[in-house]
Design an enzyme around this catalytic site. Structure first.
Site, PDB file in Angstrom:
ATOM      1  N   ASP A  34       0.720  -1.257  -0.229  1.00 35.83           N
ATOM      2  CA  ASP A  34       0.201  -0.073   0.016  1.00 35.83           C
ATOM      3  C   ASP A  34       0.900   1.328   0.097  1.00 35.83           C
ATOM      4  O   ASP A  34       1.926   1.227   0.646  1.00 35.83           O
ATOM      5  CB  ASP A  34      -0.698  -0.030   1.127  1.00 35.83           C
ATOM      6  CG  ASP A  34      -1.741   1.219   1.334  1.00 35.83           C
ATOM      7  OD1 ASP A  34      -2.791   1.361   0.375  1.00 35.83           O
ATOM      8  OD2 ASP A  34      -1.768   1.945   2.176  1.00 35.83           O
ATOM      9  N   GLU A  56       1.781  -0.435  -5.059  1.00 37.09           N
ATOM     10  CA  GLU A  56       0.854   0.481  -5.348  1.00 37.09           C
ATOM     11  C   GLU A  56       1.624   1.888  -5.650  1.00 37.09           C
ATOM     12  O   GLU A  56       2.191   2.351  -4.511  1.00 37.09           O
ATOM     13  CB  GLU A  56       0.045   0.910  -4.175  1.00 37.09           C
ATOM     14  CG  GLU A  56      -1.160   2.025  -4.553  1.00 37.09           C
ATOM     15  CD  GLU A  56      -2.131   2.408  -3.319  1.00 37.09           C
ATOM     16  OE1 GLU A  56      -3.281   2.560  -3.717  1.00 37.09           O
ATOM     17  OE2 GLU A  56      -1.749   2.117  -2.175  1.00 37.09           O
TER      18      GLU A  56
END
Length: 706
Positions: free
Chosen positions: A338, A374
């Site tokens: 993330d 990401e």
């Protein structure tokens, strides 16, 4: 308890050896550390750790065993103005705890700047016997090029599943239930990507509203499976989440499915300077976090209040120790990071040679698992799509945006569309990566579901209590004339057709497709595009949709396209296309066609178009098999048309094909195999229906019906 034995400075955390536990906590600037043991009645015993080696406070306690609940209190100066926030009134979670027991209760005592003992309101670590573990192997070891990812939430996937026993719904055991595995196997996916399972808590502002964090992007225990997802913990088995998680991984591996974890190492649940003191802040605040120029505040590249300081060697050790633990002891096959750009920052800028990326690249364990970034954060210069180094795949939001724009009828650059369909070589080829560096997705947990993407043009997040301000305003969606659900069957047919187009394009494009759980059966969140705090039927997969023929047929189509992809290597290329024959005398490996059946010329690439056809040659696929052999397959022609009127399209003839067999036709609102026996001659002119995708298998031999 008497004074502990000296023990060892490693391993970190509390480790059980059959006779007792060794306790070790890194706290570089601390003046002292107490290990706090909690009895069944909640009584606390504090044991000072008087030994310190390499900034690690340690000691050995004989007679302490599995199931023991514990925490730490760390002594030192309270001086927020200089970034030092030690406060021994606050009980702290062990960063290396293998299991966590109890819930976080919002109380002013949990905040470092307010008085009071936080222990009654804090979850505790649990001692685990790591010598007793479930064998999670053998691993499926799916090559990245053959991977099809299914992004899902442990709780949301099973809470409404009718065949999962009620006591297992929302748990690791529920995800491993045969009924769920049967769905995943028949669907054809090769990996589940689980939203965060590191132990997390809900943010104070949610708890004040009576809400919870349902996604899990608020981690506080990087070695502990989230206790709230454990059926064993519900039954009162302290620490049972560890074995249950391993059993889930083992079941998925037996089904041939890999496990990828969405991991949140960019920030922690402690939030900004006004957040609770749970662990890292009270252990060594100015080492664990990036502090602002005024060190009472935090640098926030994450939008979540703080950013872990990956320029600090011990923080990198924490992250890599955690990753190796999940890969080796828990059987995990890969990780999706993330806001990975926040981890790749050196002093301030994102840096491909940062300490974090360099450490990962040389780690012998982590080199062998799937690594997905990401590739952005919220800081300046944080958008880094296409910029991560070899070993890394990336969420490709350029694919998402291009696909959404094309099918909703926005003016789409044909060159951009061609790049995305063919593996995004413009992003990933120059640094030596392969097409499978591109994780192709159209929907994910964050945003609209596929059904909502064609049903709503505006987000509808009013239930979150933020006056609909949260969530993205750039959804690139289309409602086709009516906002929300409708009884207009003509409009519903159009919307279902667009779902089929979006899904088929994603699953047939070169790269690694990622499917959001429930999209294969028409799941809706009723226009909510930020359901992180919605833990009810809105965010749970609605399995009753499969009782409706229109959504059952969508599932059948999704299965069909995934299995086509898995059977045909030409649809999952390992090397980038060149537009030239892979071997002398063959057809070029990829070709692009206009509706008149002729190849596109240079000028065509600069004209807007609603129709595009791509021919993938399987005569000789670029690259060799494991024993050096040539790889051959069927050839396919994929035609996409996003216009609003019928379009005449002429199929290319020799040398491309003499006949074409229909493999996928998204214009069919029903049985996806209804045209399996349809053969079309090269040179035939078709009347393409509006907003449709057609995949044709090319045949170079004459064919006749008998």
């Amino acid at each position: 308890m008497s004074r502990p034995w000296p023990g060892s400075w490693r391993p970190l955390g509390l480790s059980y050896d059959g006779q007792g536990v060794n306790a070790a906590l890194w706290a570089a600037g601390a003046a002292g550390v107490d290990l706090c043991l909690f009895g069944e009645d909640g009584a606390e015993e504090r044991v000072p750790l008087t030994e310190s080696t390499f900034h690690v406070w340690h000691g050995y306690l004989p007679g302490i065993g599995p199931g023991q609940r514990y925490g730490f209190r760390v002594h030192g100066p309270w001086d927020p103005g200089s970034g030092r926030r030690w406060n021994p009134e606050k009980l702290l979670l062990d960063p290396y705890a293998r299991a966590v027991d109890g819930d976080f209760t919002l109380n002013e005592a949990t905040f470092g700047h307010l008085p009071g003992d936080s222990a009654p309101f804090m979850p505790k670590g649990v001692v685990v016997d790591e010598s007793v573990r479930v064998d999670t192997g053998p691993r499926p070891l799916i090559p990245f090029a053959e991977t099809v990812i299914y992004e899902t939430n442990v709780r949301g996937l099973t809470m409404r599943h009718p065949d999962v026993p009620e006591d297992l719904r929302g748990t690791y055991a529920g995800l491993a239930h045969p009924a769920v595995l049967d769905h995943l196997i028949k669907l054809g996916i090769t990996a589940v990507e689980l939203l965060p399972v590191h132990h997390f808590i809900s943010e104070p502002h949610l708890l004040e509203q009576g809400k919870v964090n349902s996604w899990g992007y608020n981690s506080i225990g990087y070695f502990a499976p989230h206790a709230g997802y454990s059926a064993a913990v519900r039954r009162g088995v302290r620490g049972g989440q560890v074995r249950e998680f391993q059993e889930m991984v083992a079941a998925l591996h037996r089904a041939g499915i890999e496990v990828i974890l969405d991991v949140v190492y960019n920030h922690t649940a402690e939030g900004n300077q006004d957040g609770p003191t749970l662990s890292f802040r009270g252990i060594d605040n100015d080492c664990y976090y990036r502090l602002a120029d005024d060190p009472q505040y935090y640098r926030d590249y994450t939008g979540c209040g703080n950013t872990l300081n990956v320029t600090q060697p011990h923080v990198i050790q924490l992250i890599t120790d955690s990753l190796r633990y999940w890969a080796t002891e828990m059987g995990v096959d890969g990780f999706r990071f993330d806001l990975a750009s926040a981890l790749a920052r050196s002093l301030h800028d994102v840096d491909k040679l940062s300490a974090f990326l360099t450490t990962i690249s040389q780690d012998p364990v982590l080199q062998g698992v799937k690594l997905i970034a990401e590739p952005w954060d919220v800081g300046e210069g944080g958008y880094q799509v296409g910029e991560f180094p070899p070993l890394w795949a990336e969420w490709n939001d350029k694919f998402r945006d291009t696909a959404r724009d094309y099918w909703r009828g926005a003016r789409t650059d044909v060159r951009e569309l061609a790049y995305r369909l063919s593996g995004s070589s413009d992003l990933y080829q120059d640094d030596g990566r392969r097409p499978y560096a591109s994780i192709n997705f159209i929907t994910a947990h964050d945003g609209f579901t596929m059904r909502d993407l064609v049903t709503y043009e505006q987000k509808h997040n009013e239930a979150h209590g933020e006056e609909n301000r949260d969530g993205s305003n750039d959804n690139r969606s289309c409602n086709y004339g009516v906002e929300g659900e409708t009884d207009d069957e003509k409009l519903n047919i159009l919307r279902r057709s667009q779902i089929r187009n979006l899904l088929s394009m994603m699953l047939l494009a070169t790269g690694v497709p990622m499917l959001l759980s429930g999209d294969e059966m028409g799941r809706t969140q009723h226009g909510d595009n930020n359901a992180y705090c919605v833990d009810d039927e809105t965010s749970w997969v609605d399995w009753s949709l499969l009782e409706k023929p229109q959504w059952r047929s969508l599932l059948d189509l999704t299965r069909r396209v995934i299995h086509l992809r898995r059977r045909h290597p030409v649809l999952r290329q390992r090397l980038f296309f060149s537009g030239q024959p892979a071997y002398p005398g063959g057809l070029q490996d990829i070709a692009w066609f206009r509706p008149d059946g002729n190849e596109m010329n240079e000028g065509d690439w600069f004209e807007p178009s609603t129709a595009l056809a791509v021919y993938l040659s399987g005569q000789d696929i670029r690259g060799r098999g494991p024993h050096g052999e040539r790889i051959t397959d069927d050839s396919f022609l994929m035609i996409m048309y996003s216009g609003w009127e019928d379009l005449d399209f002429t199929l290319p003839g020799d040398p491309w094909a003499r006949w074409y067999q229909v493999a996928v036709d998204t214009s069919l609102d029903g049985d996806p195999g209804a045209r399996d026996d349809v053969m079309l001659a090269g040179g035939t002119t078709l009347a393409l229906p509006p907003r449709s995708l057609l995949l044709l298998r090319a045949d170079h031999e004459l064919w006749s019906a008998t």
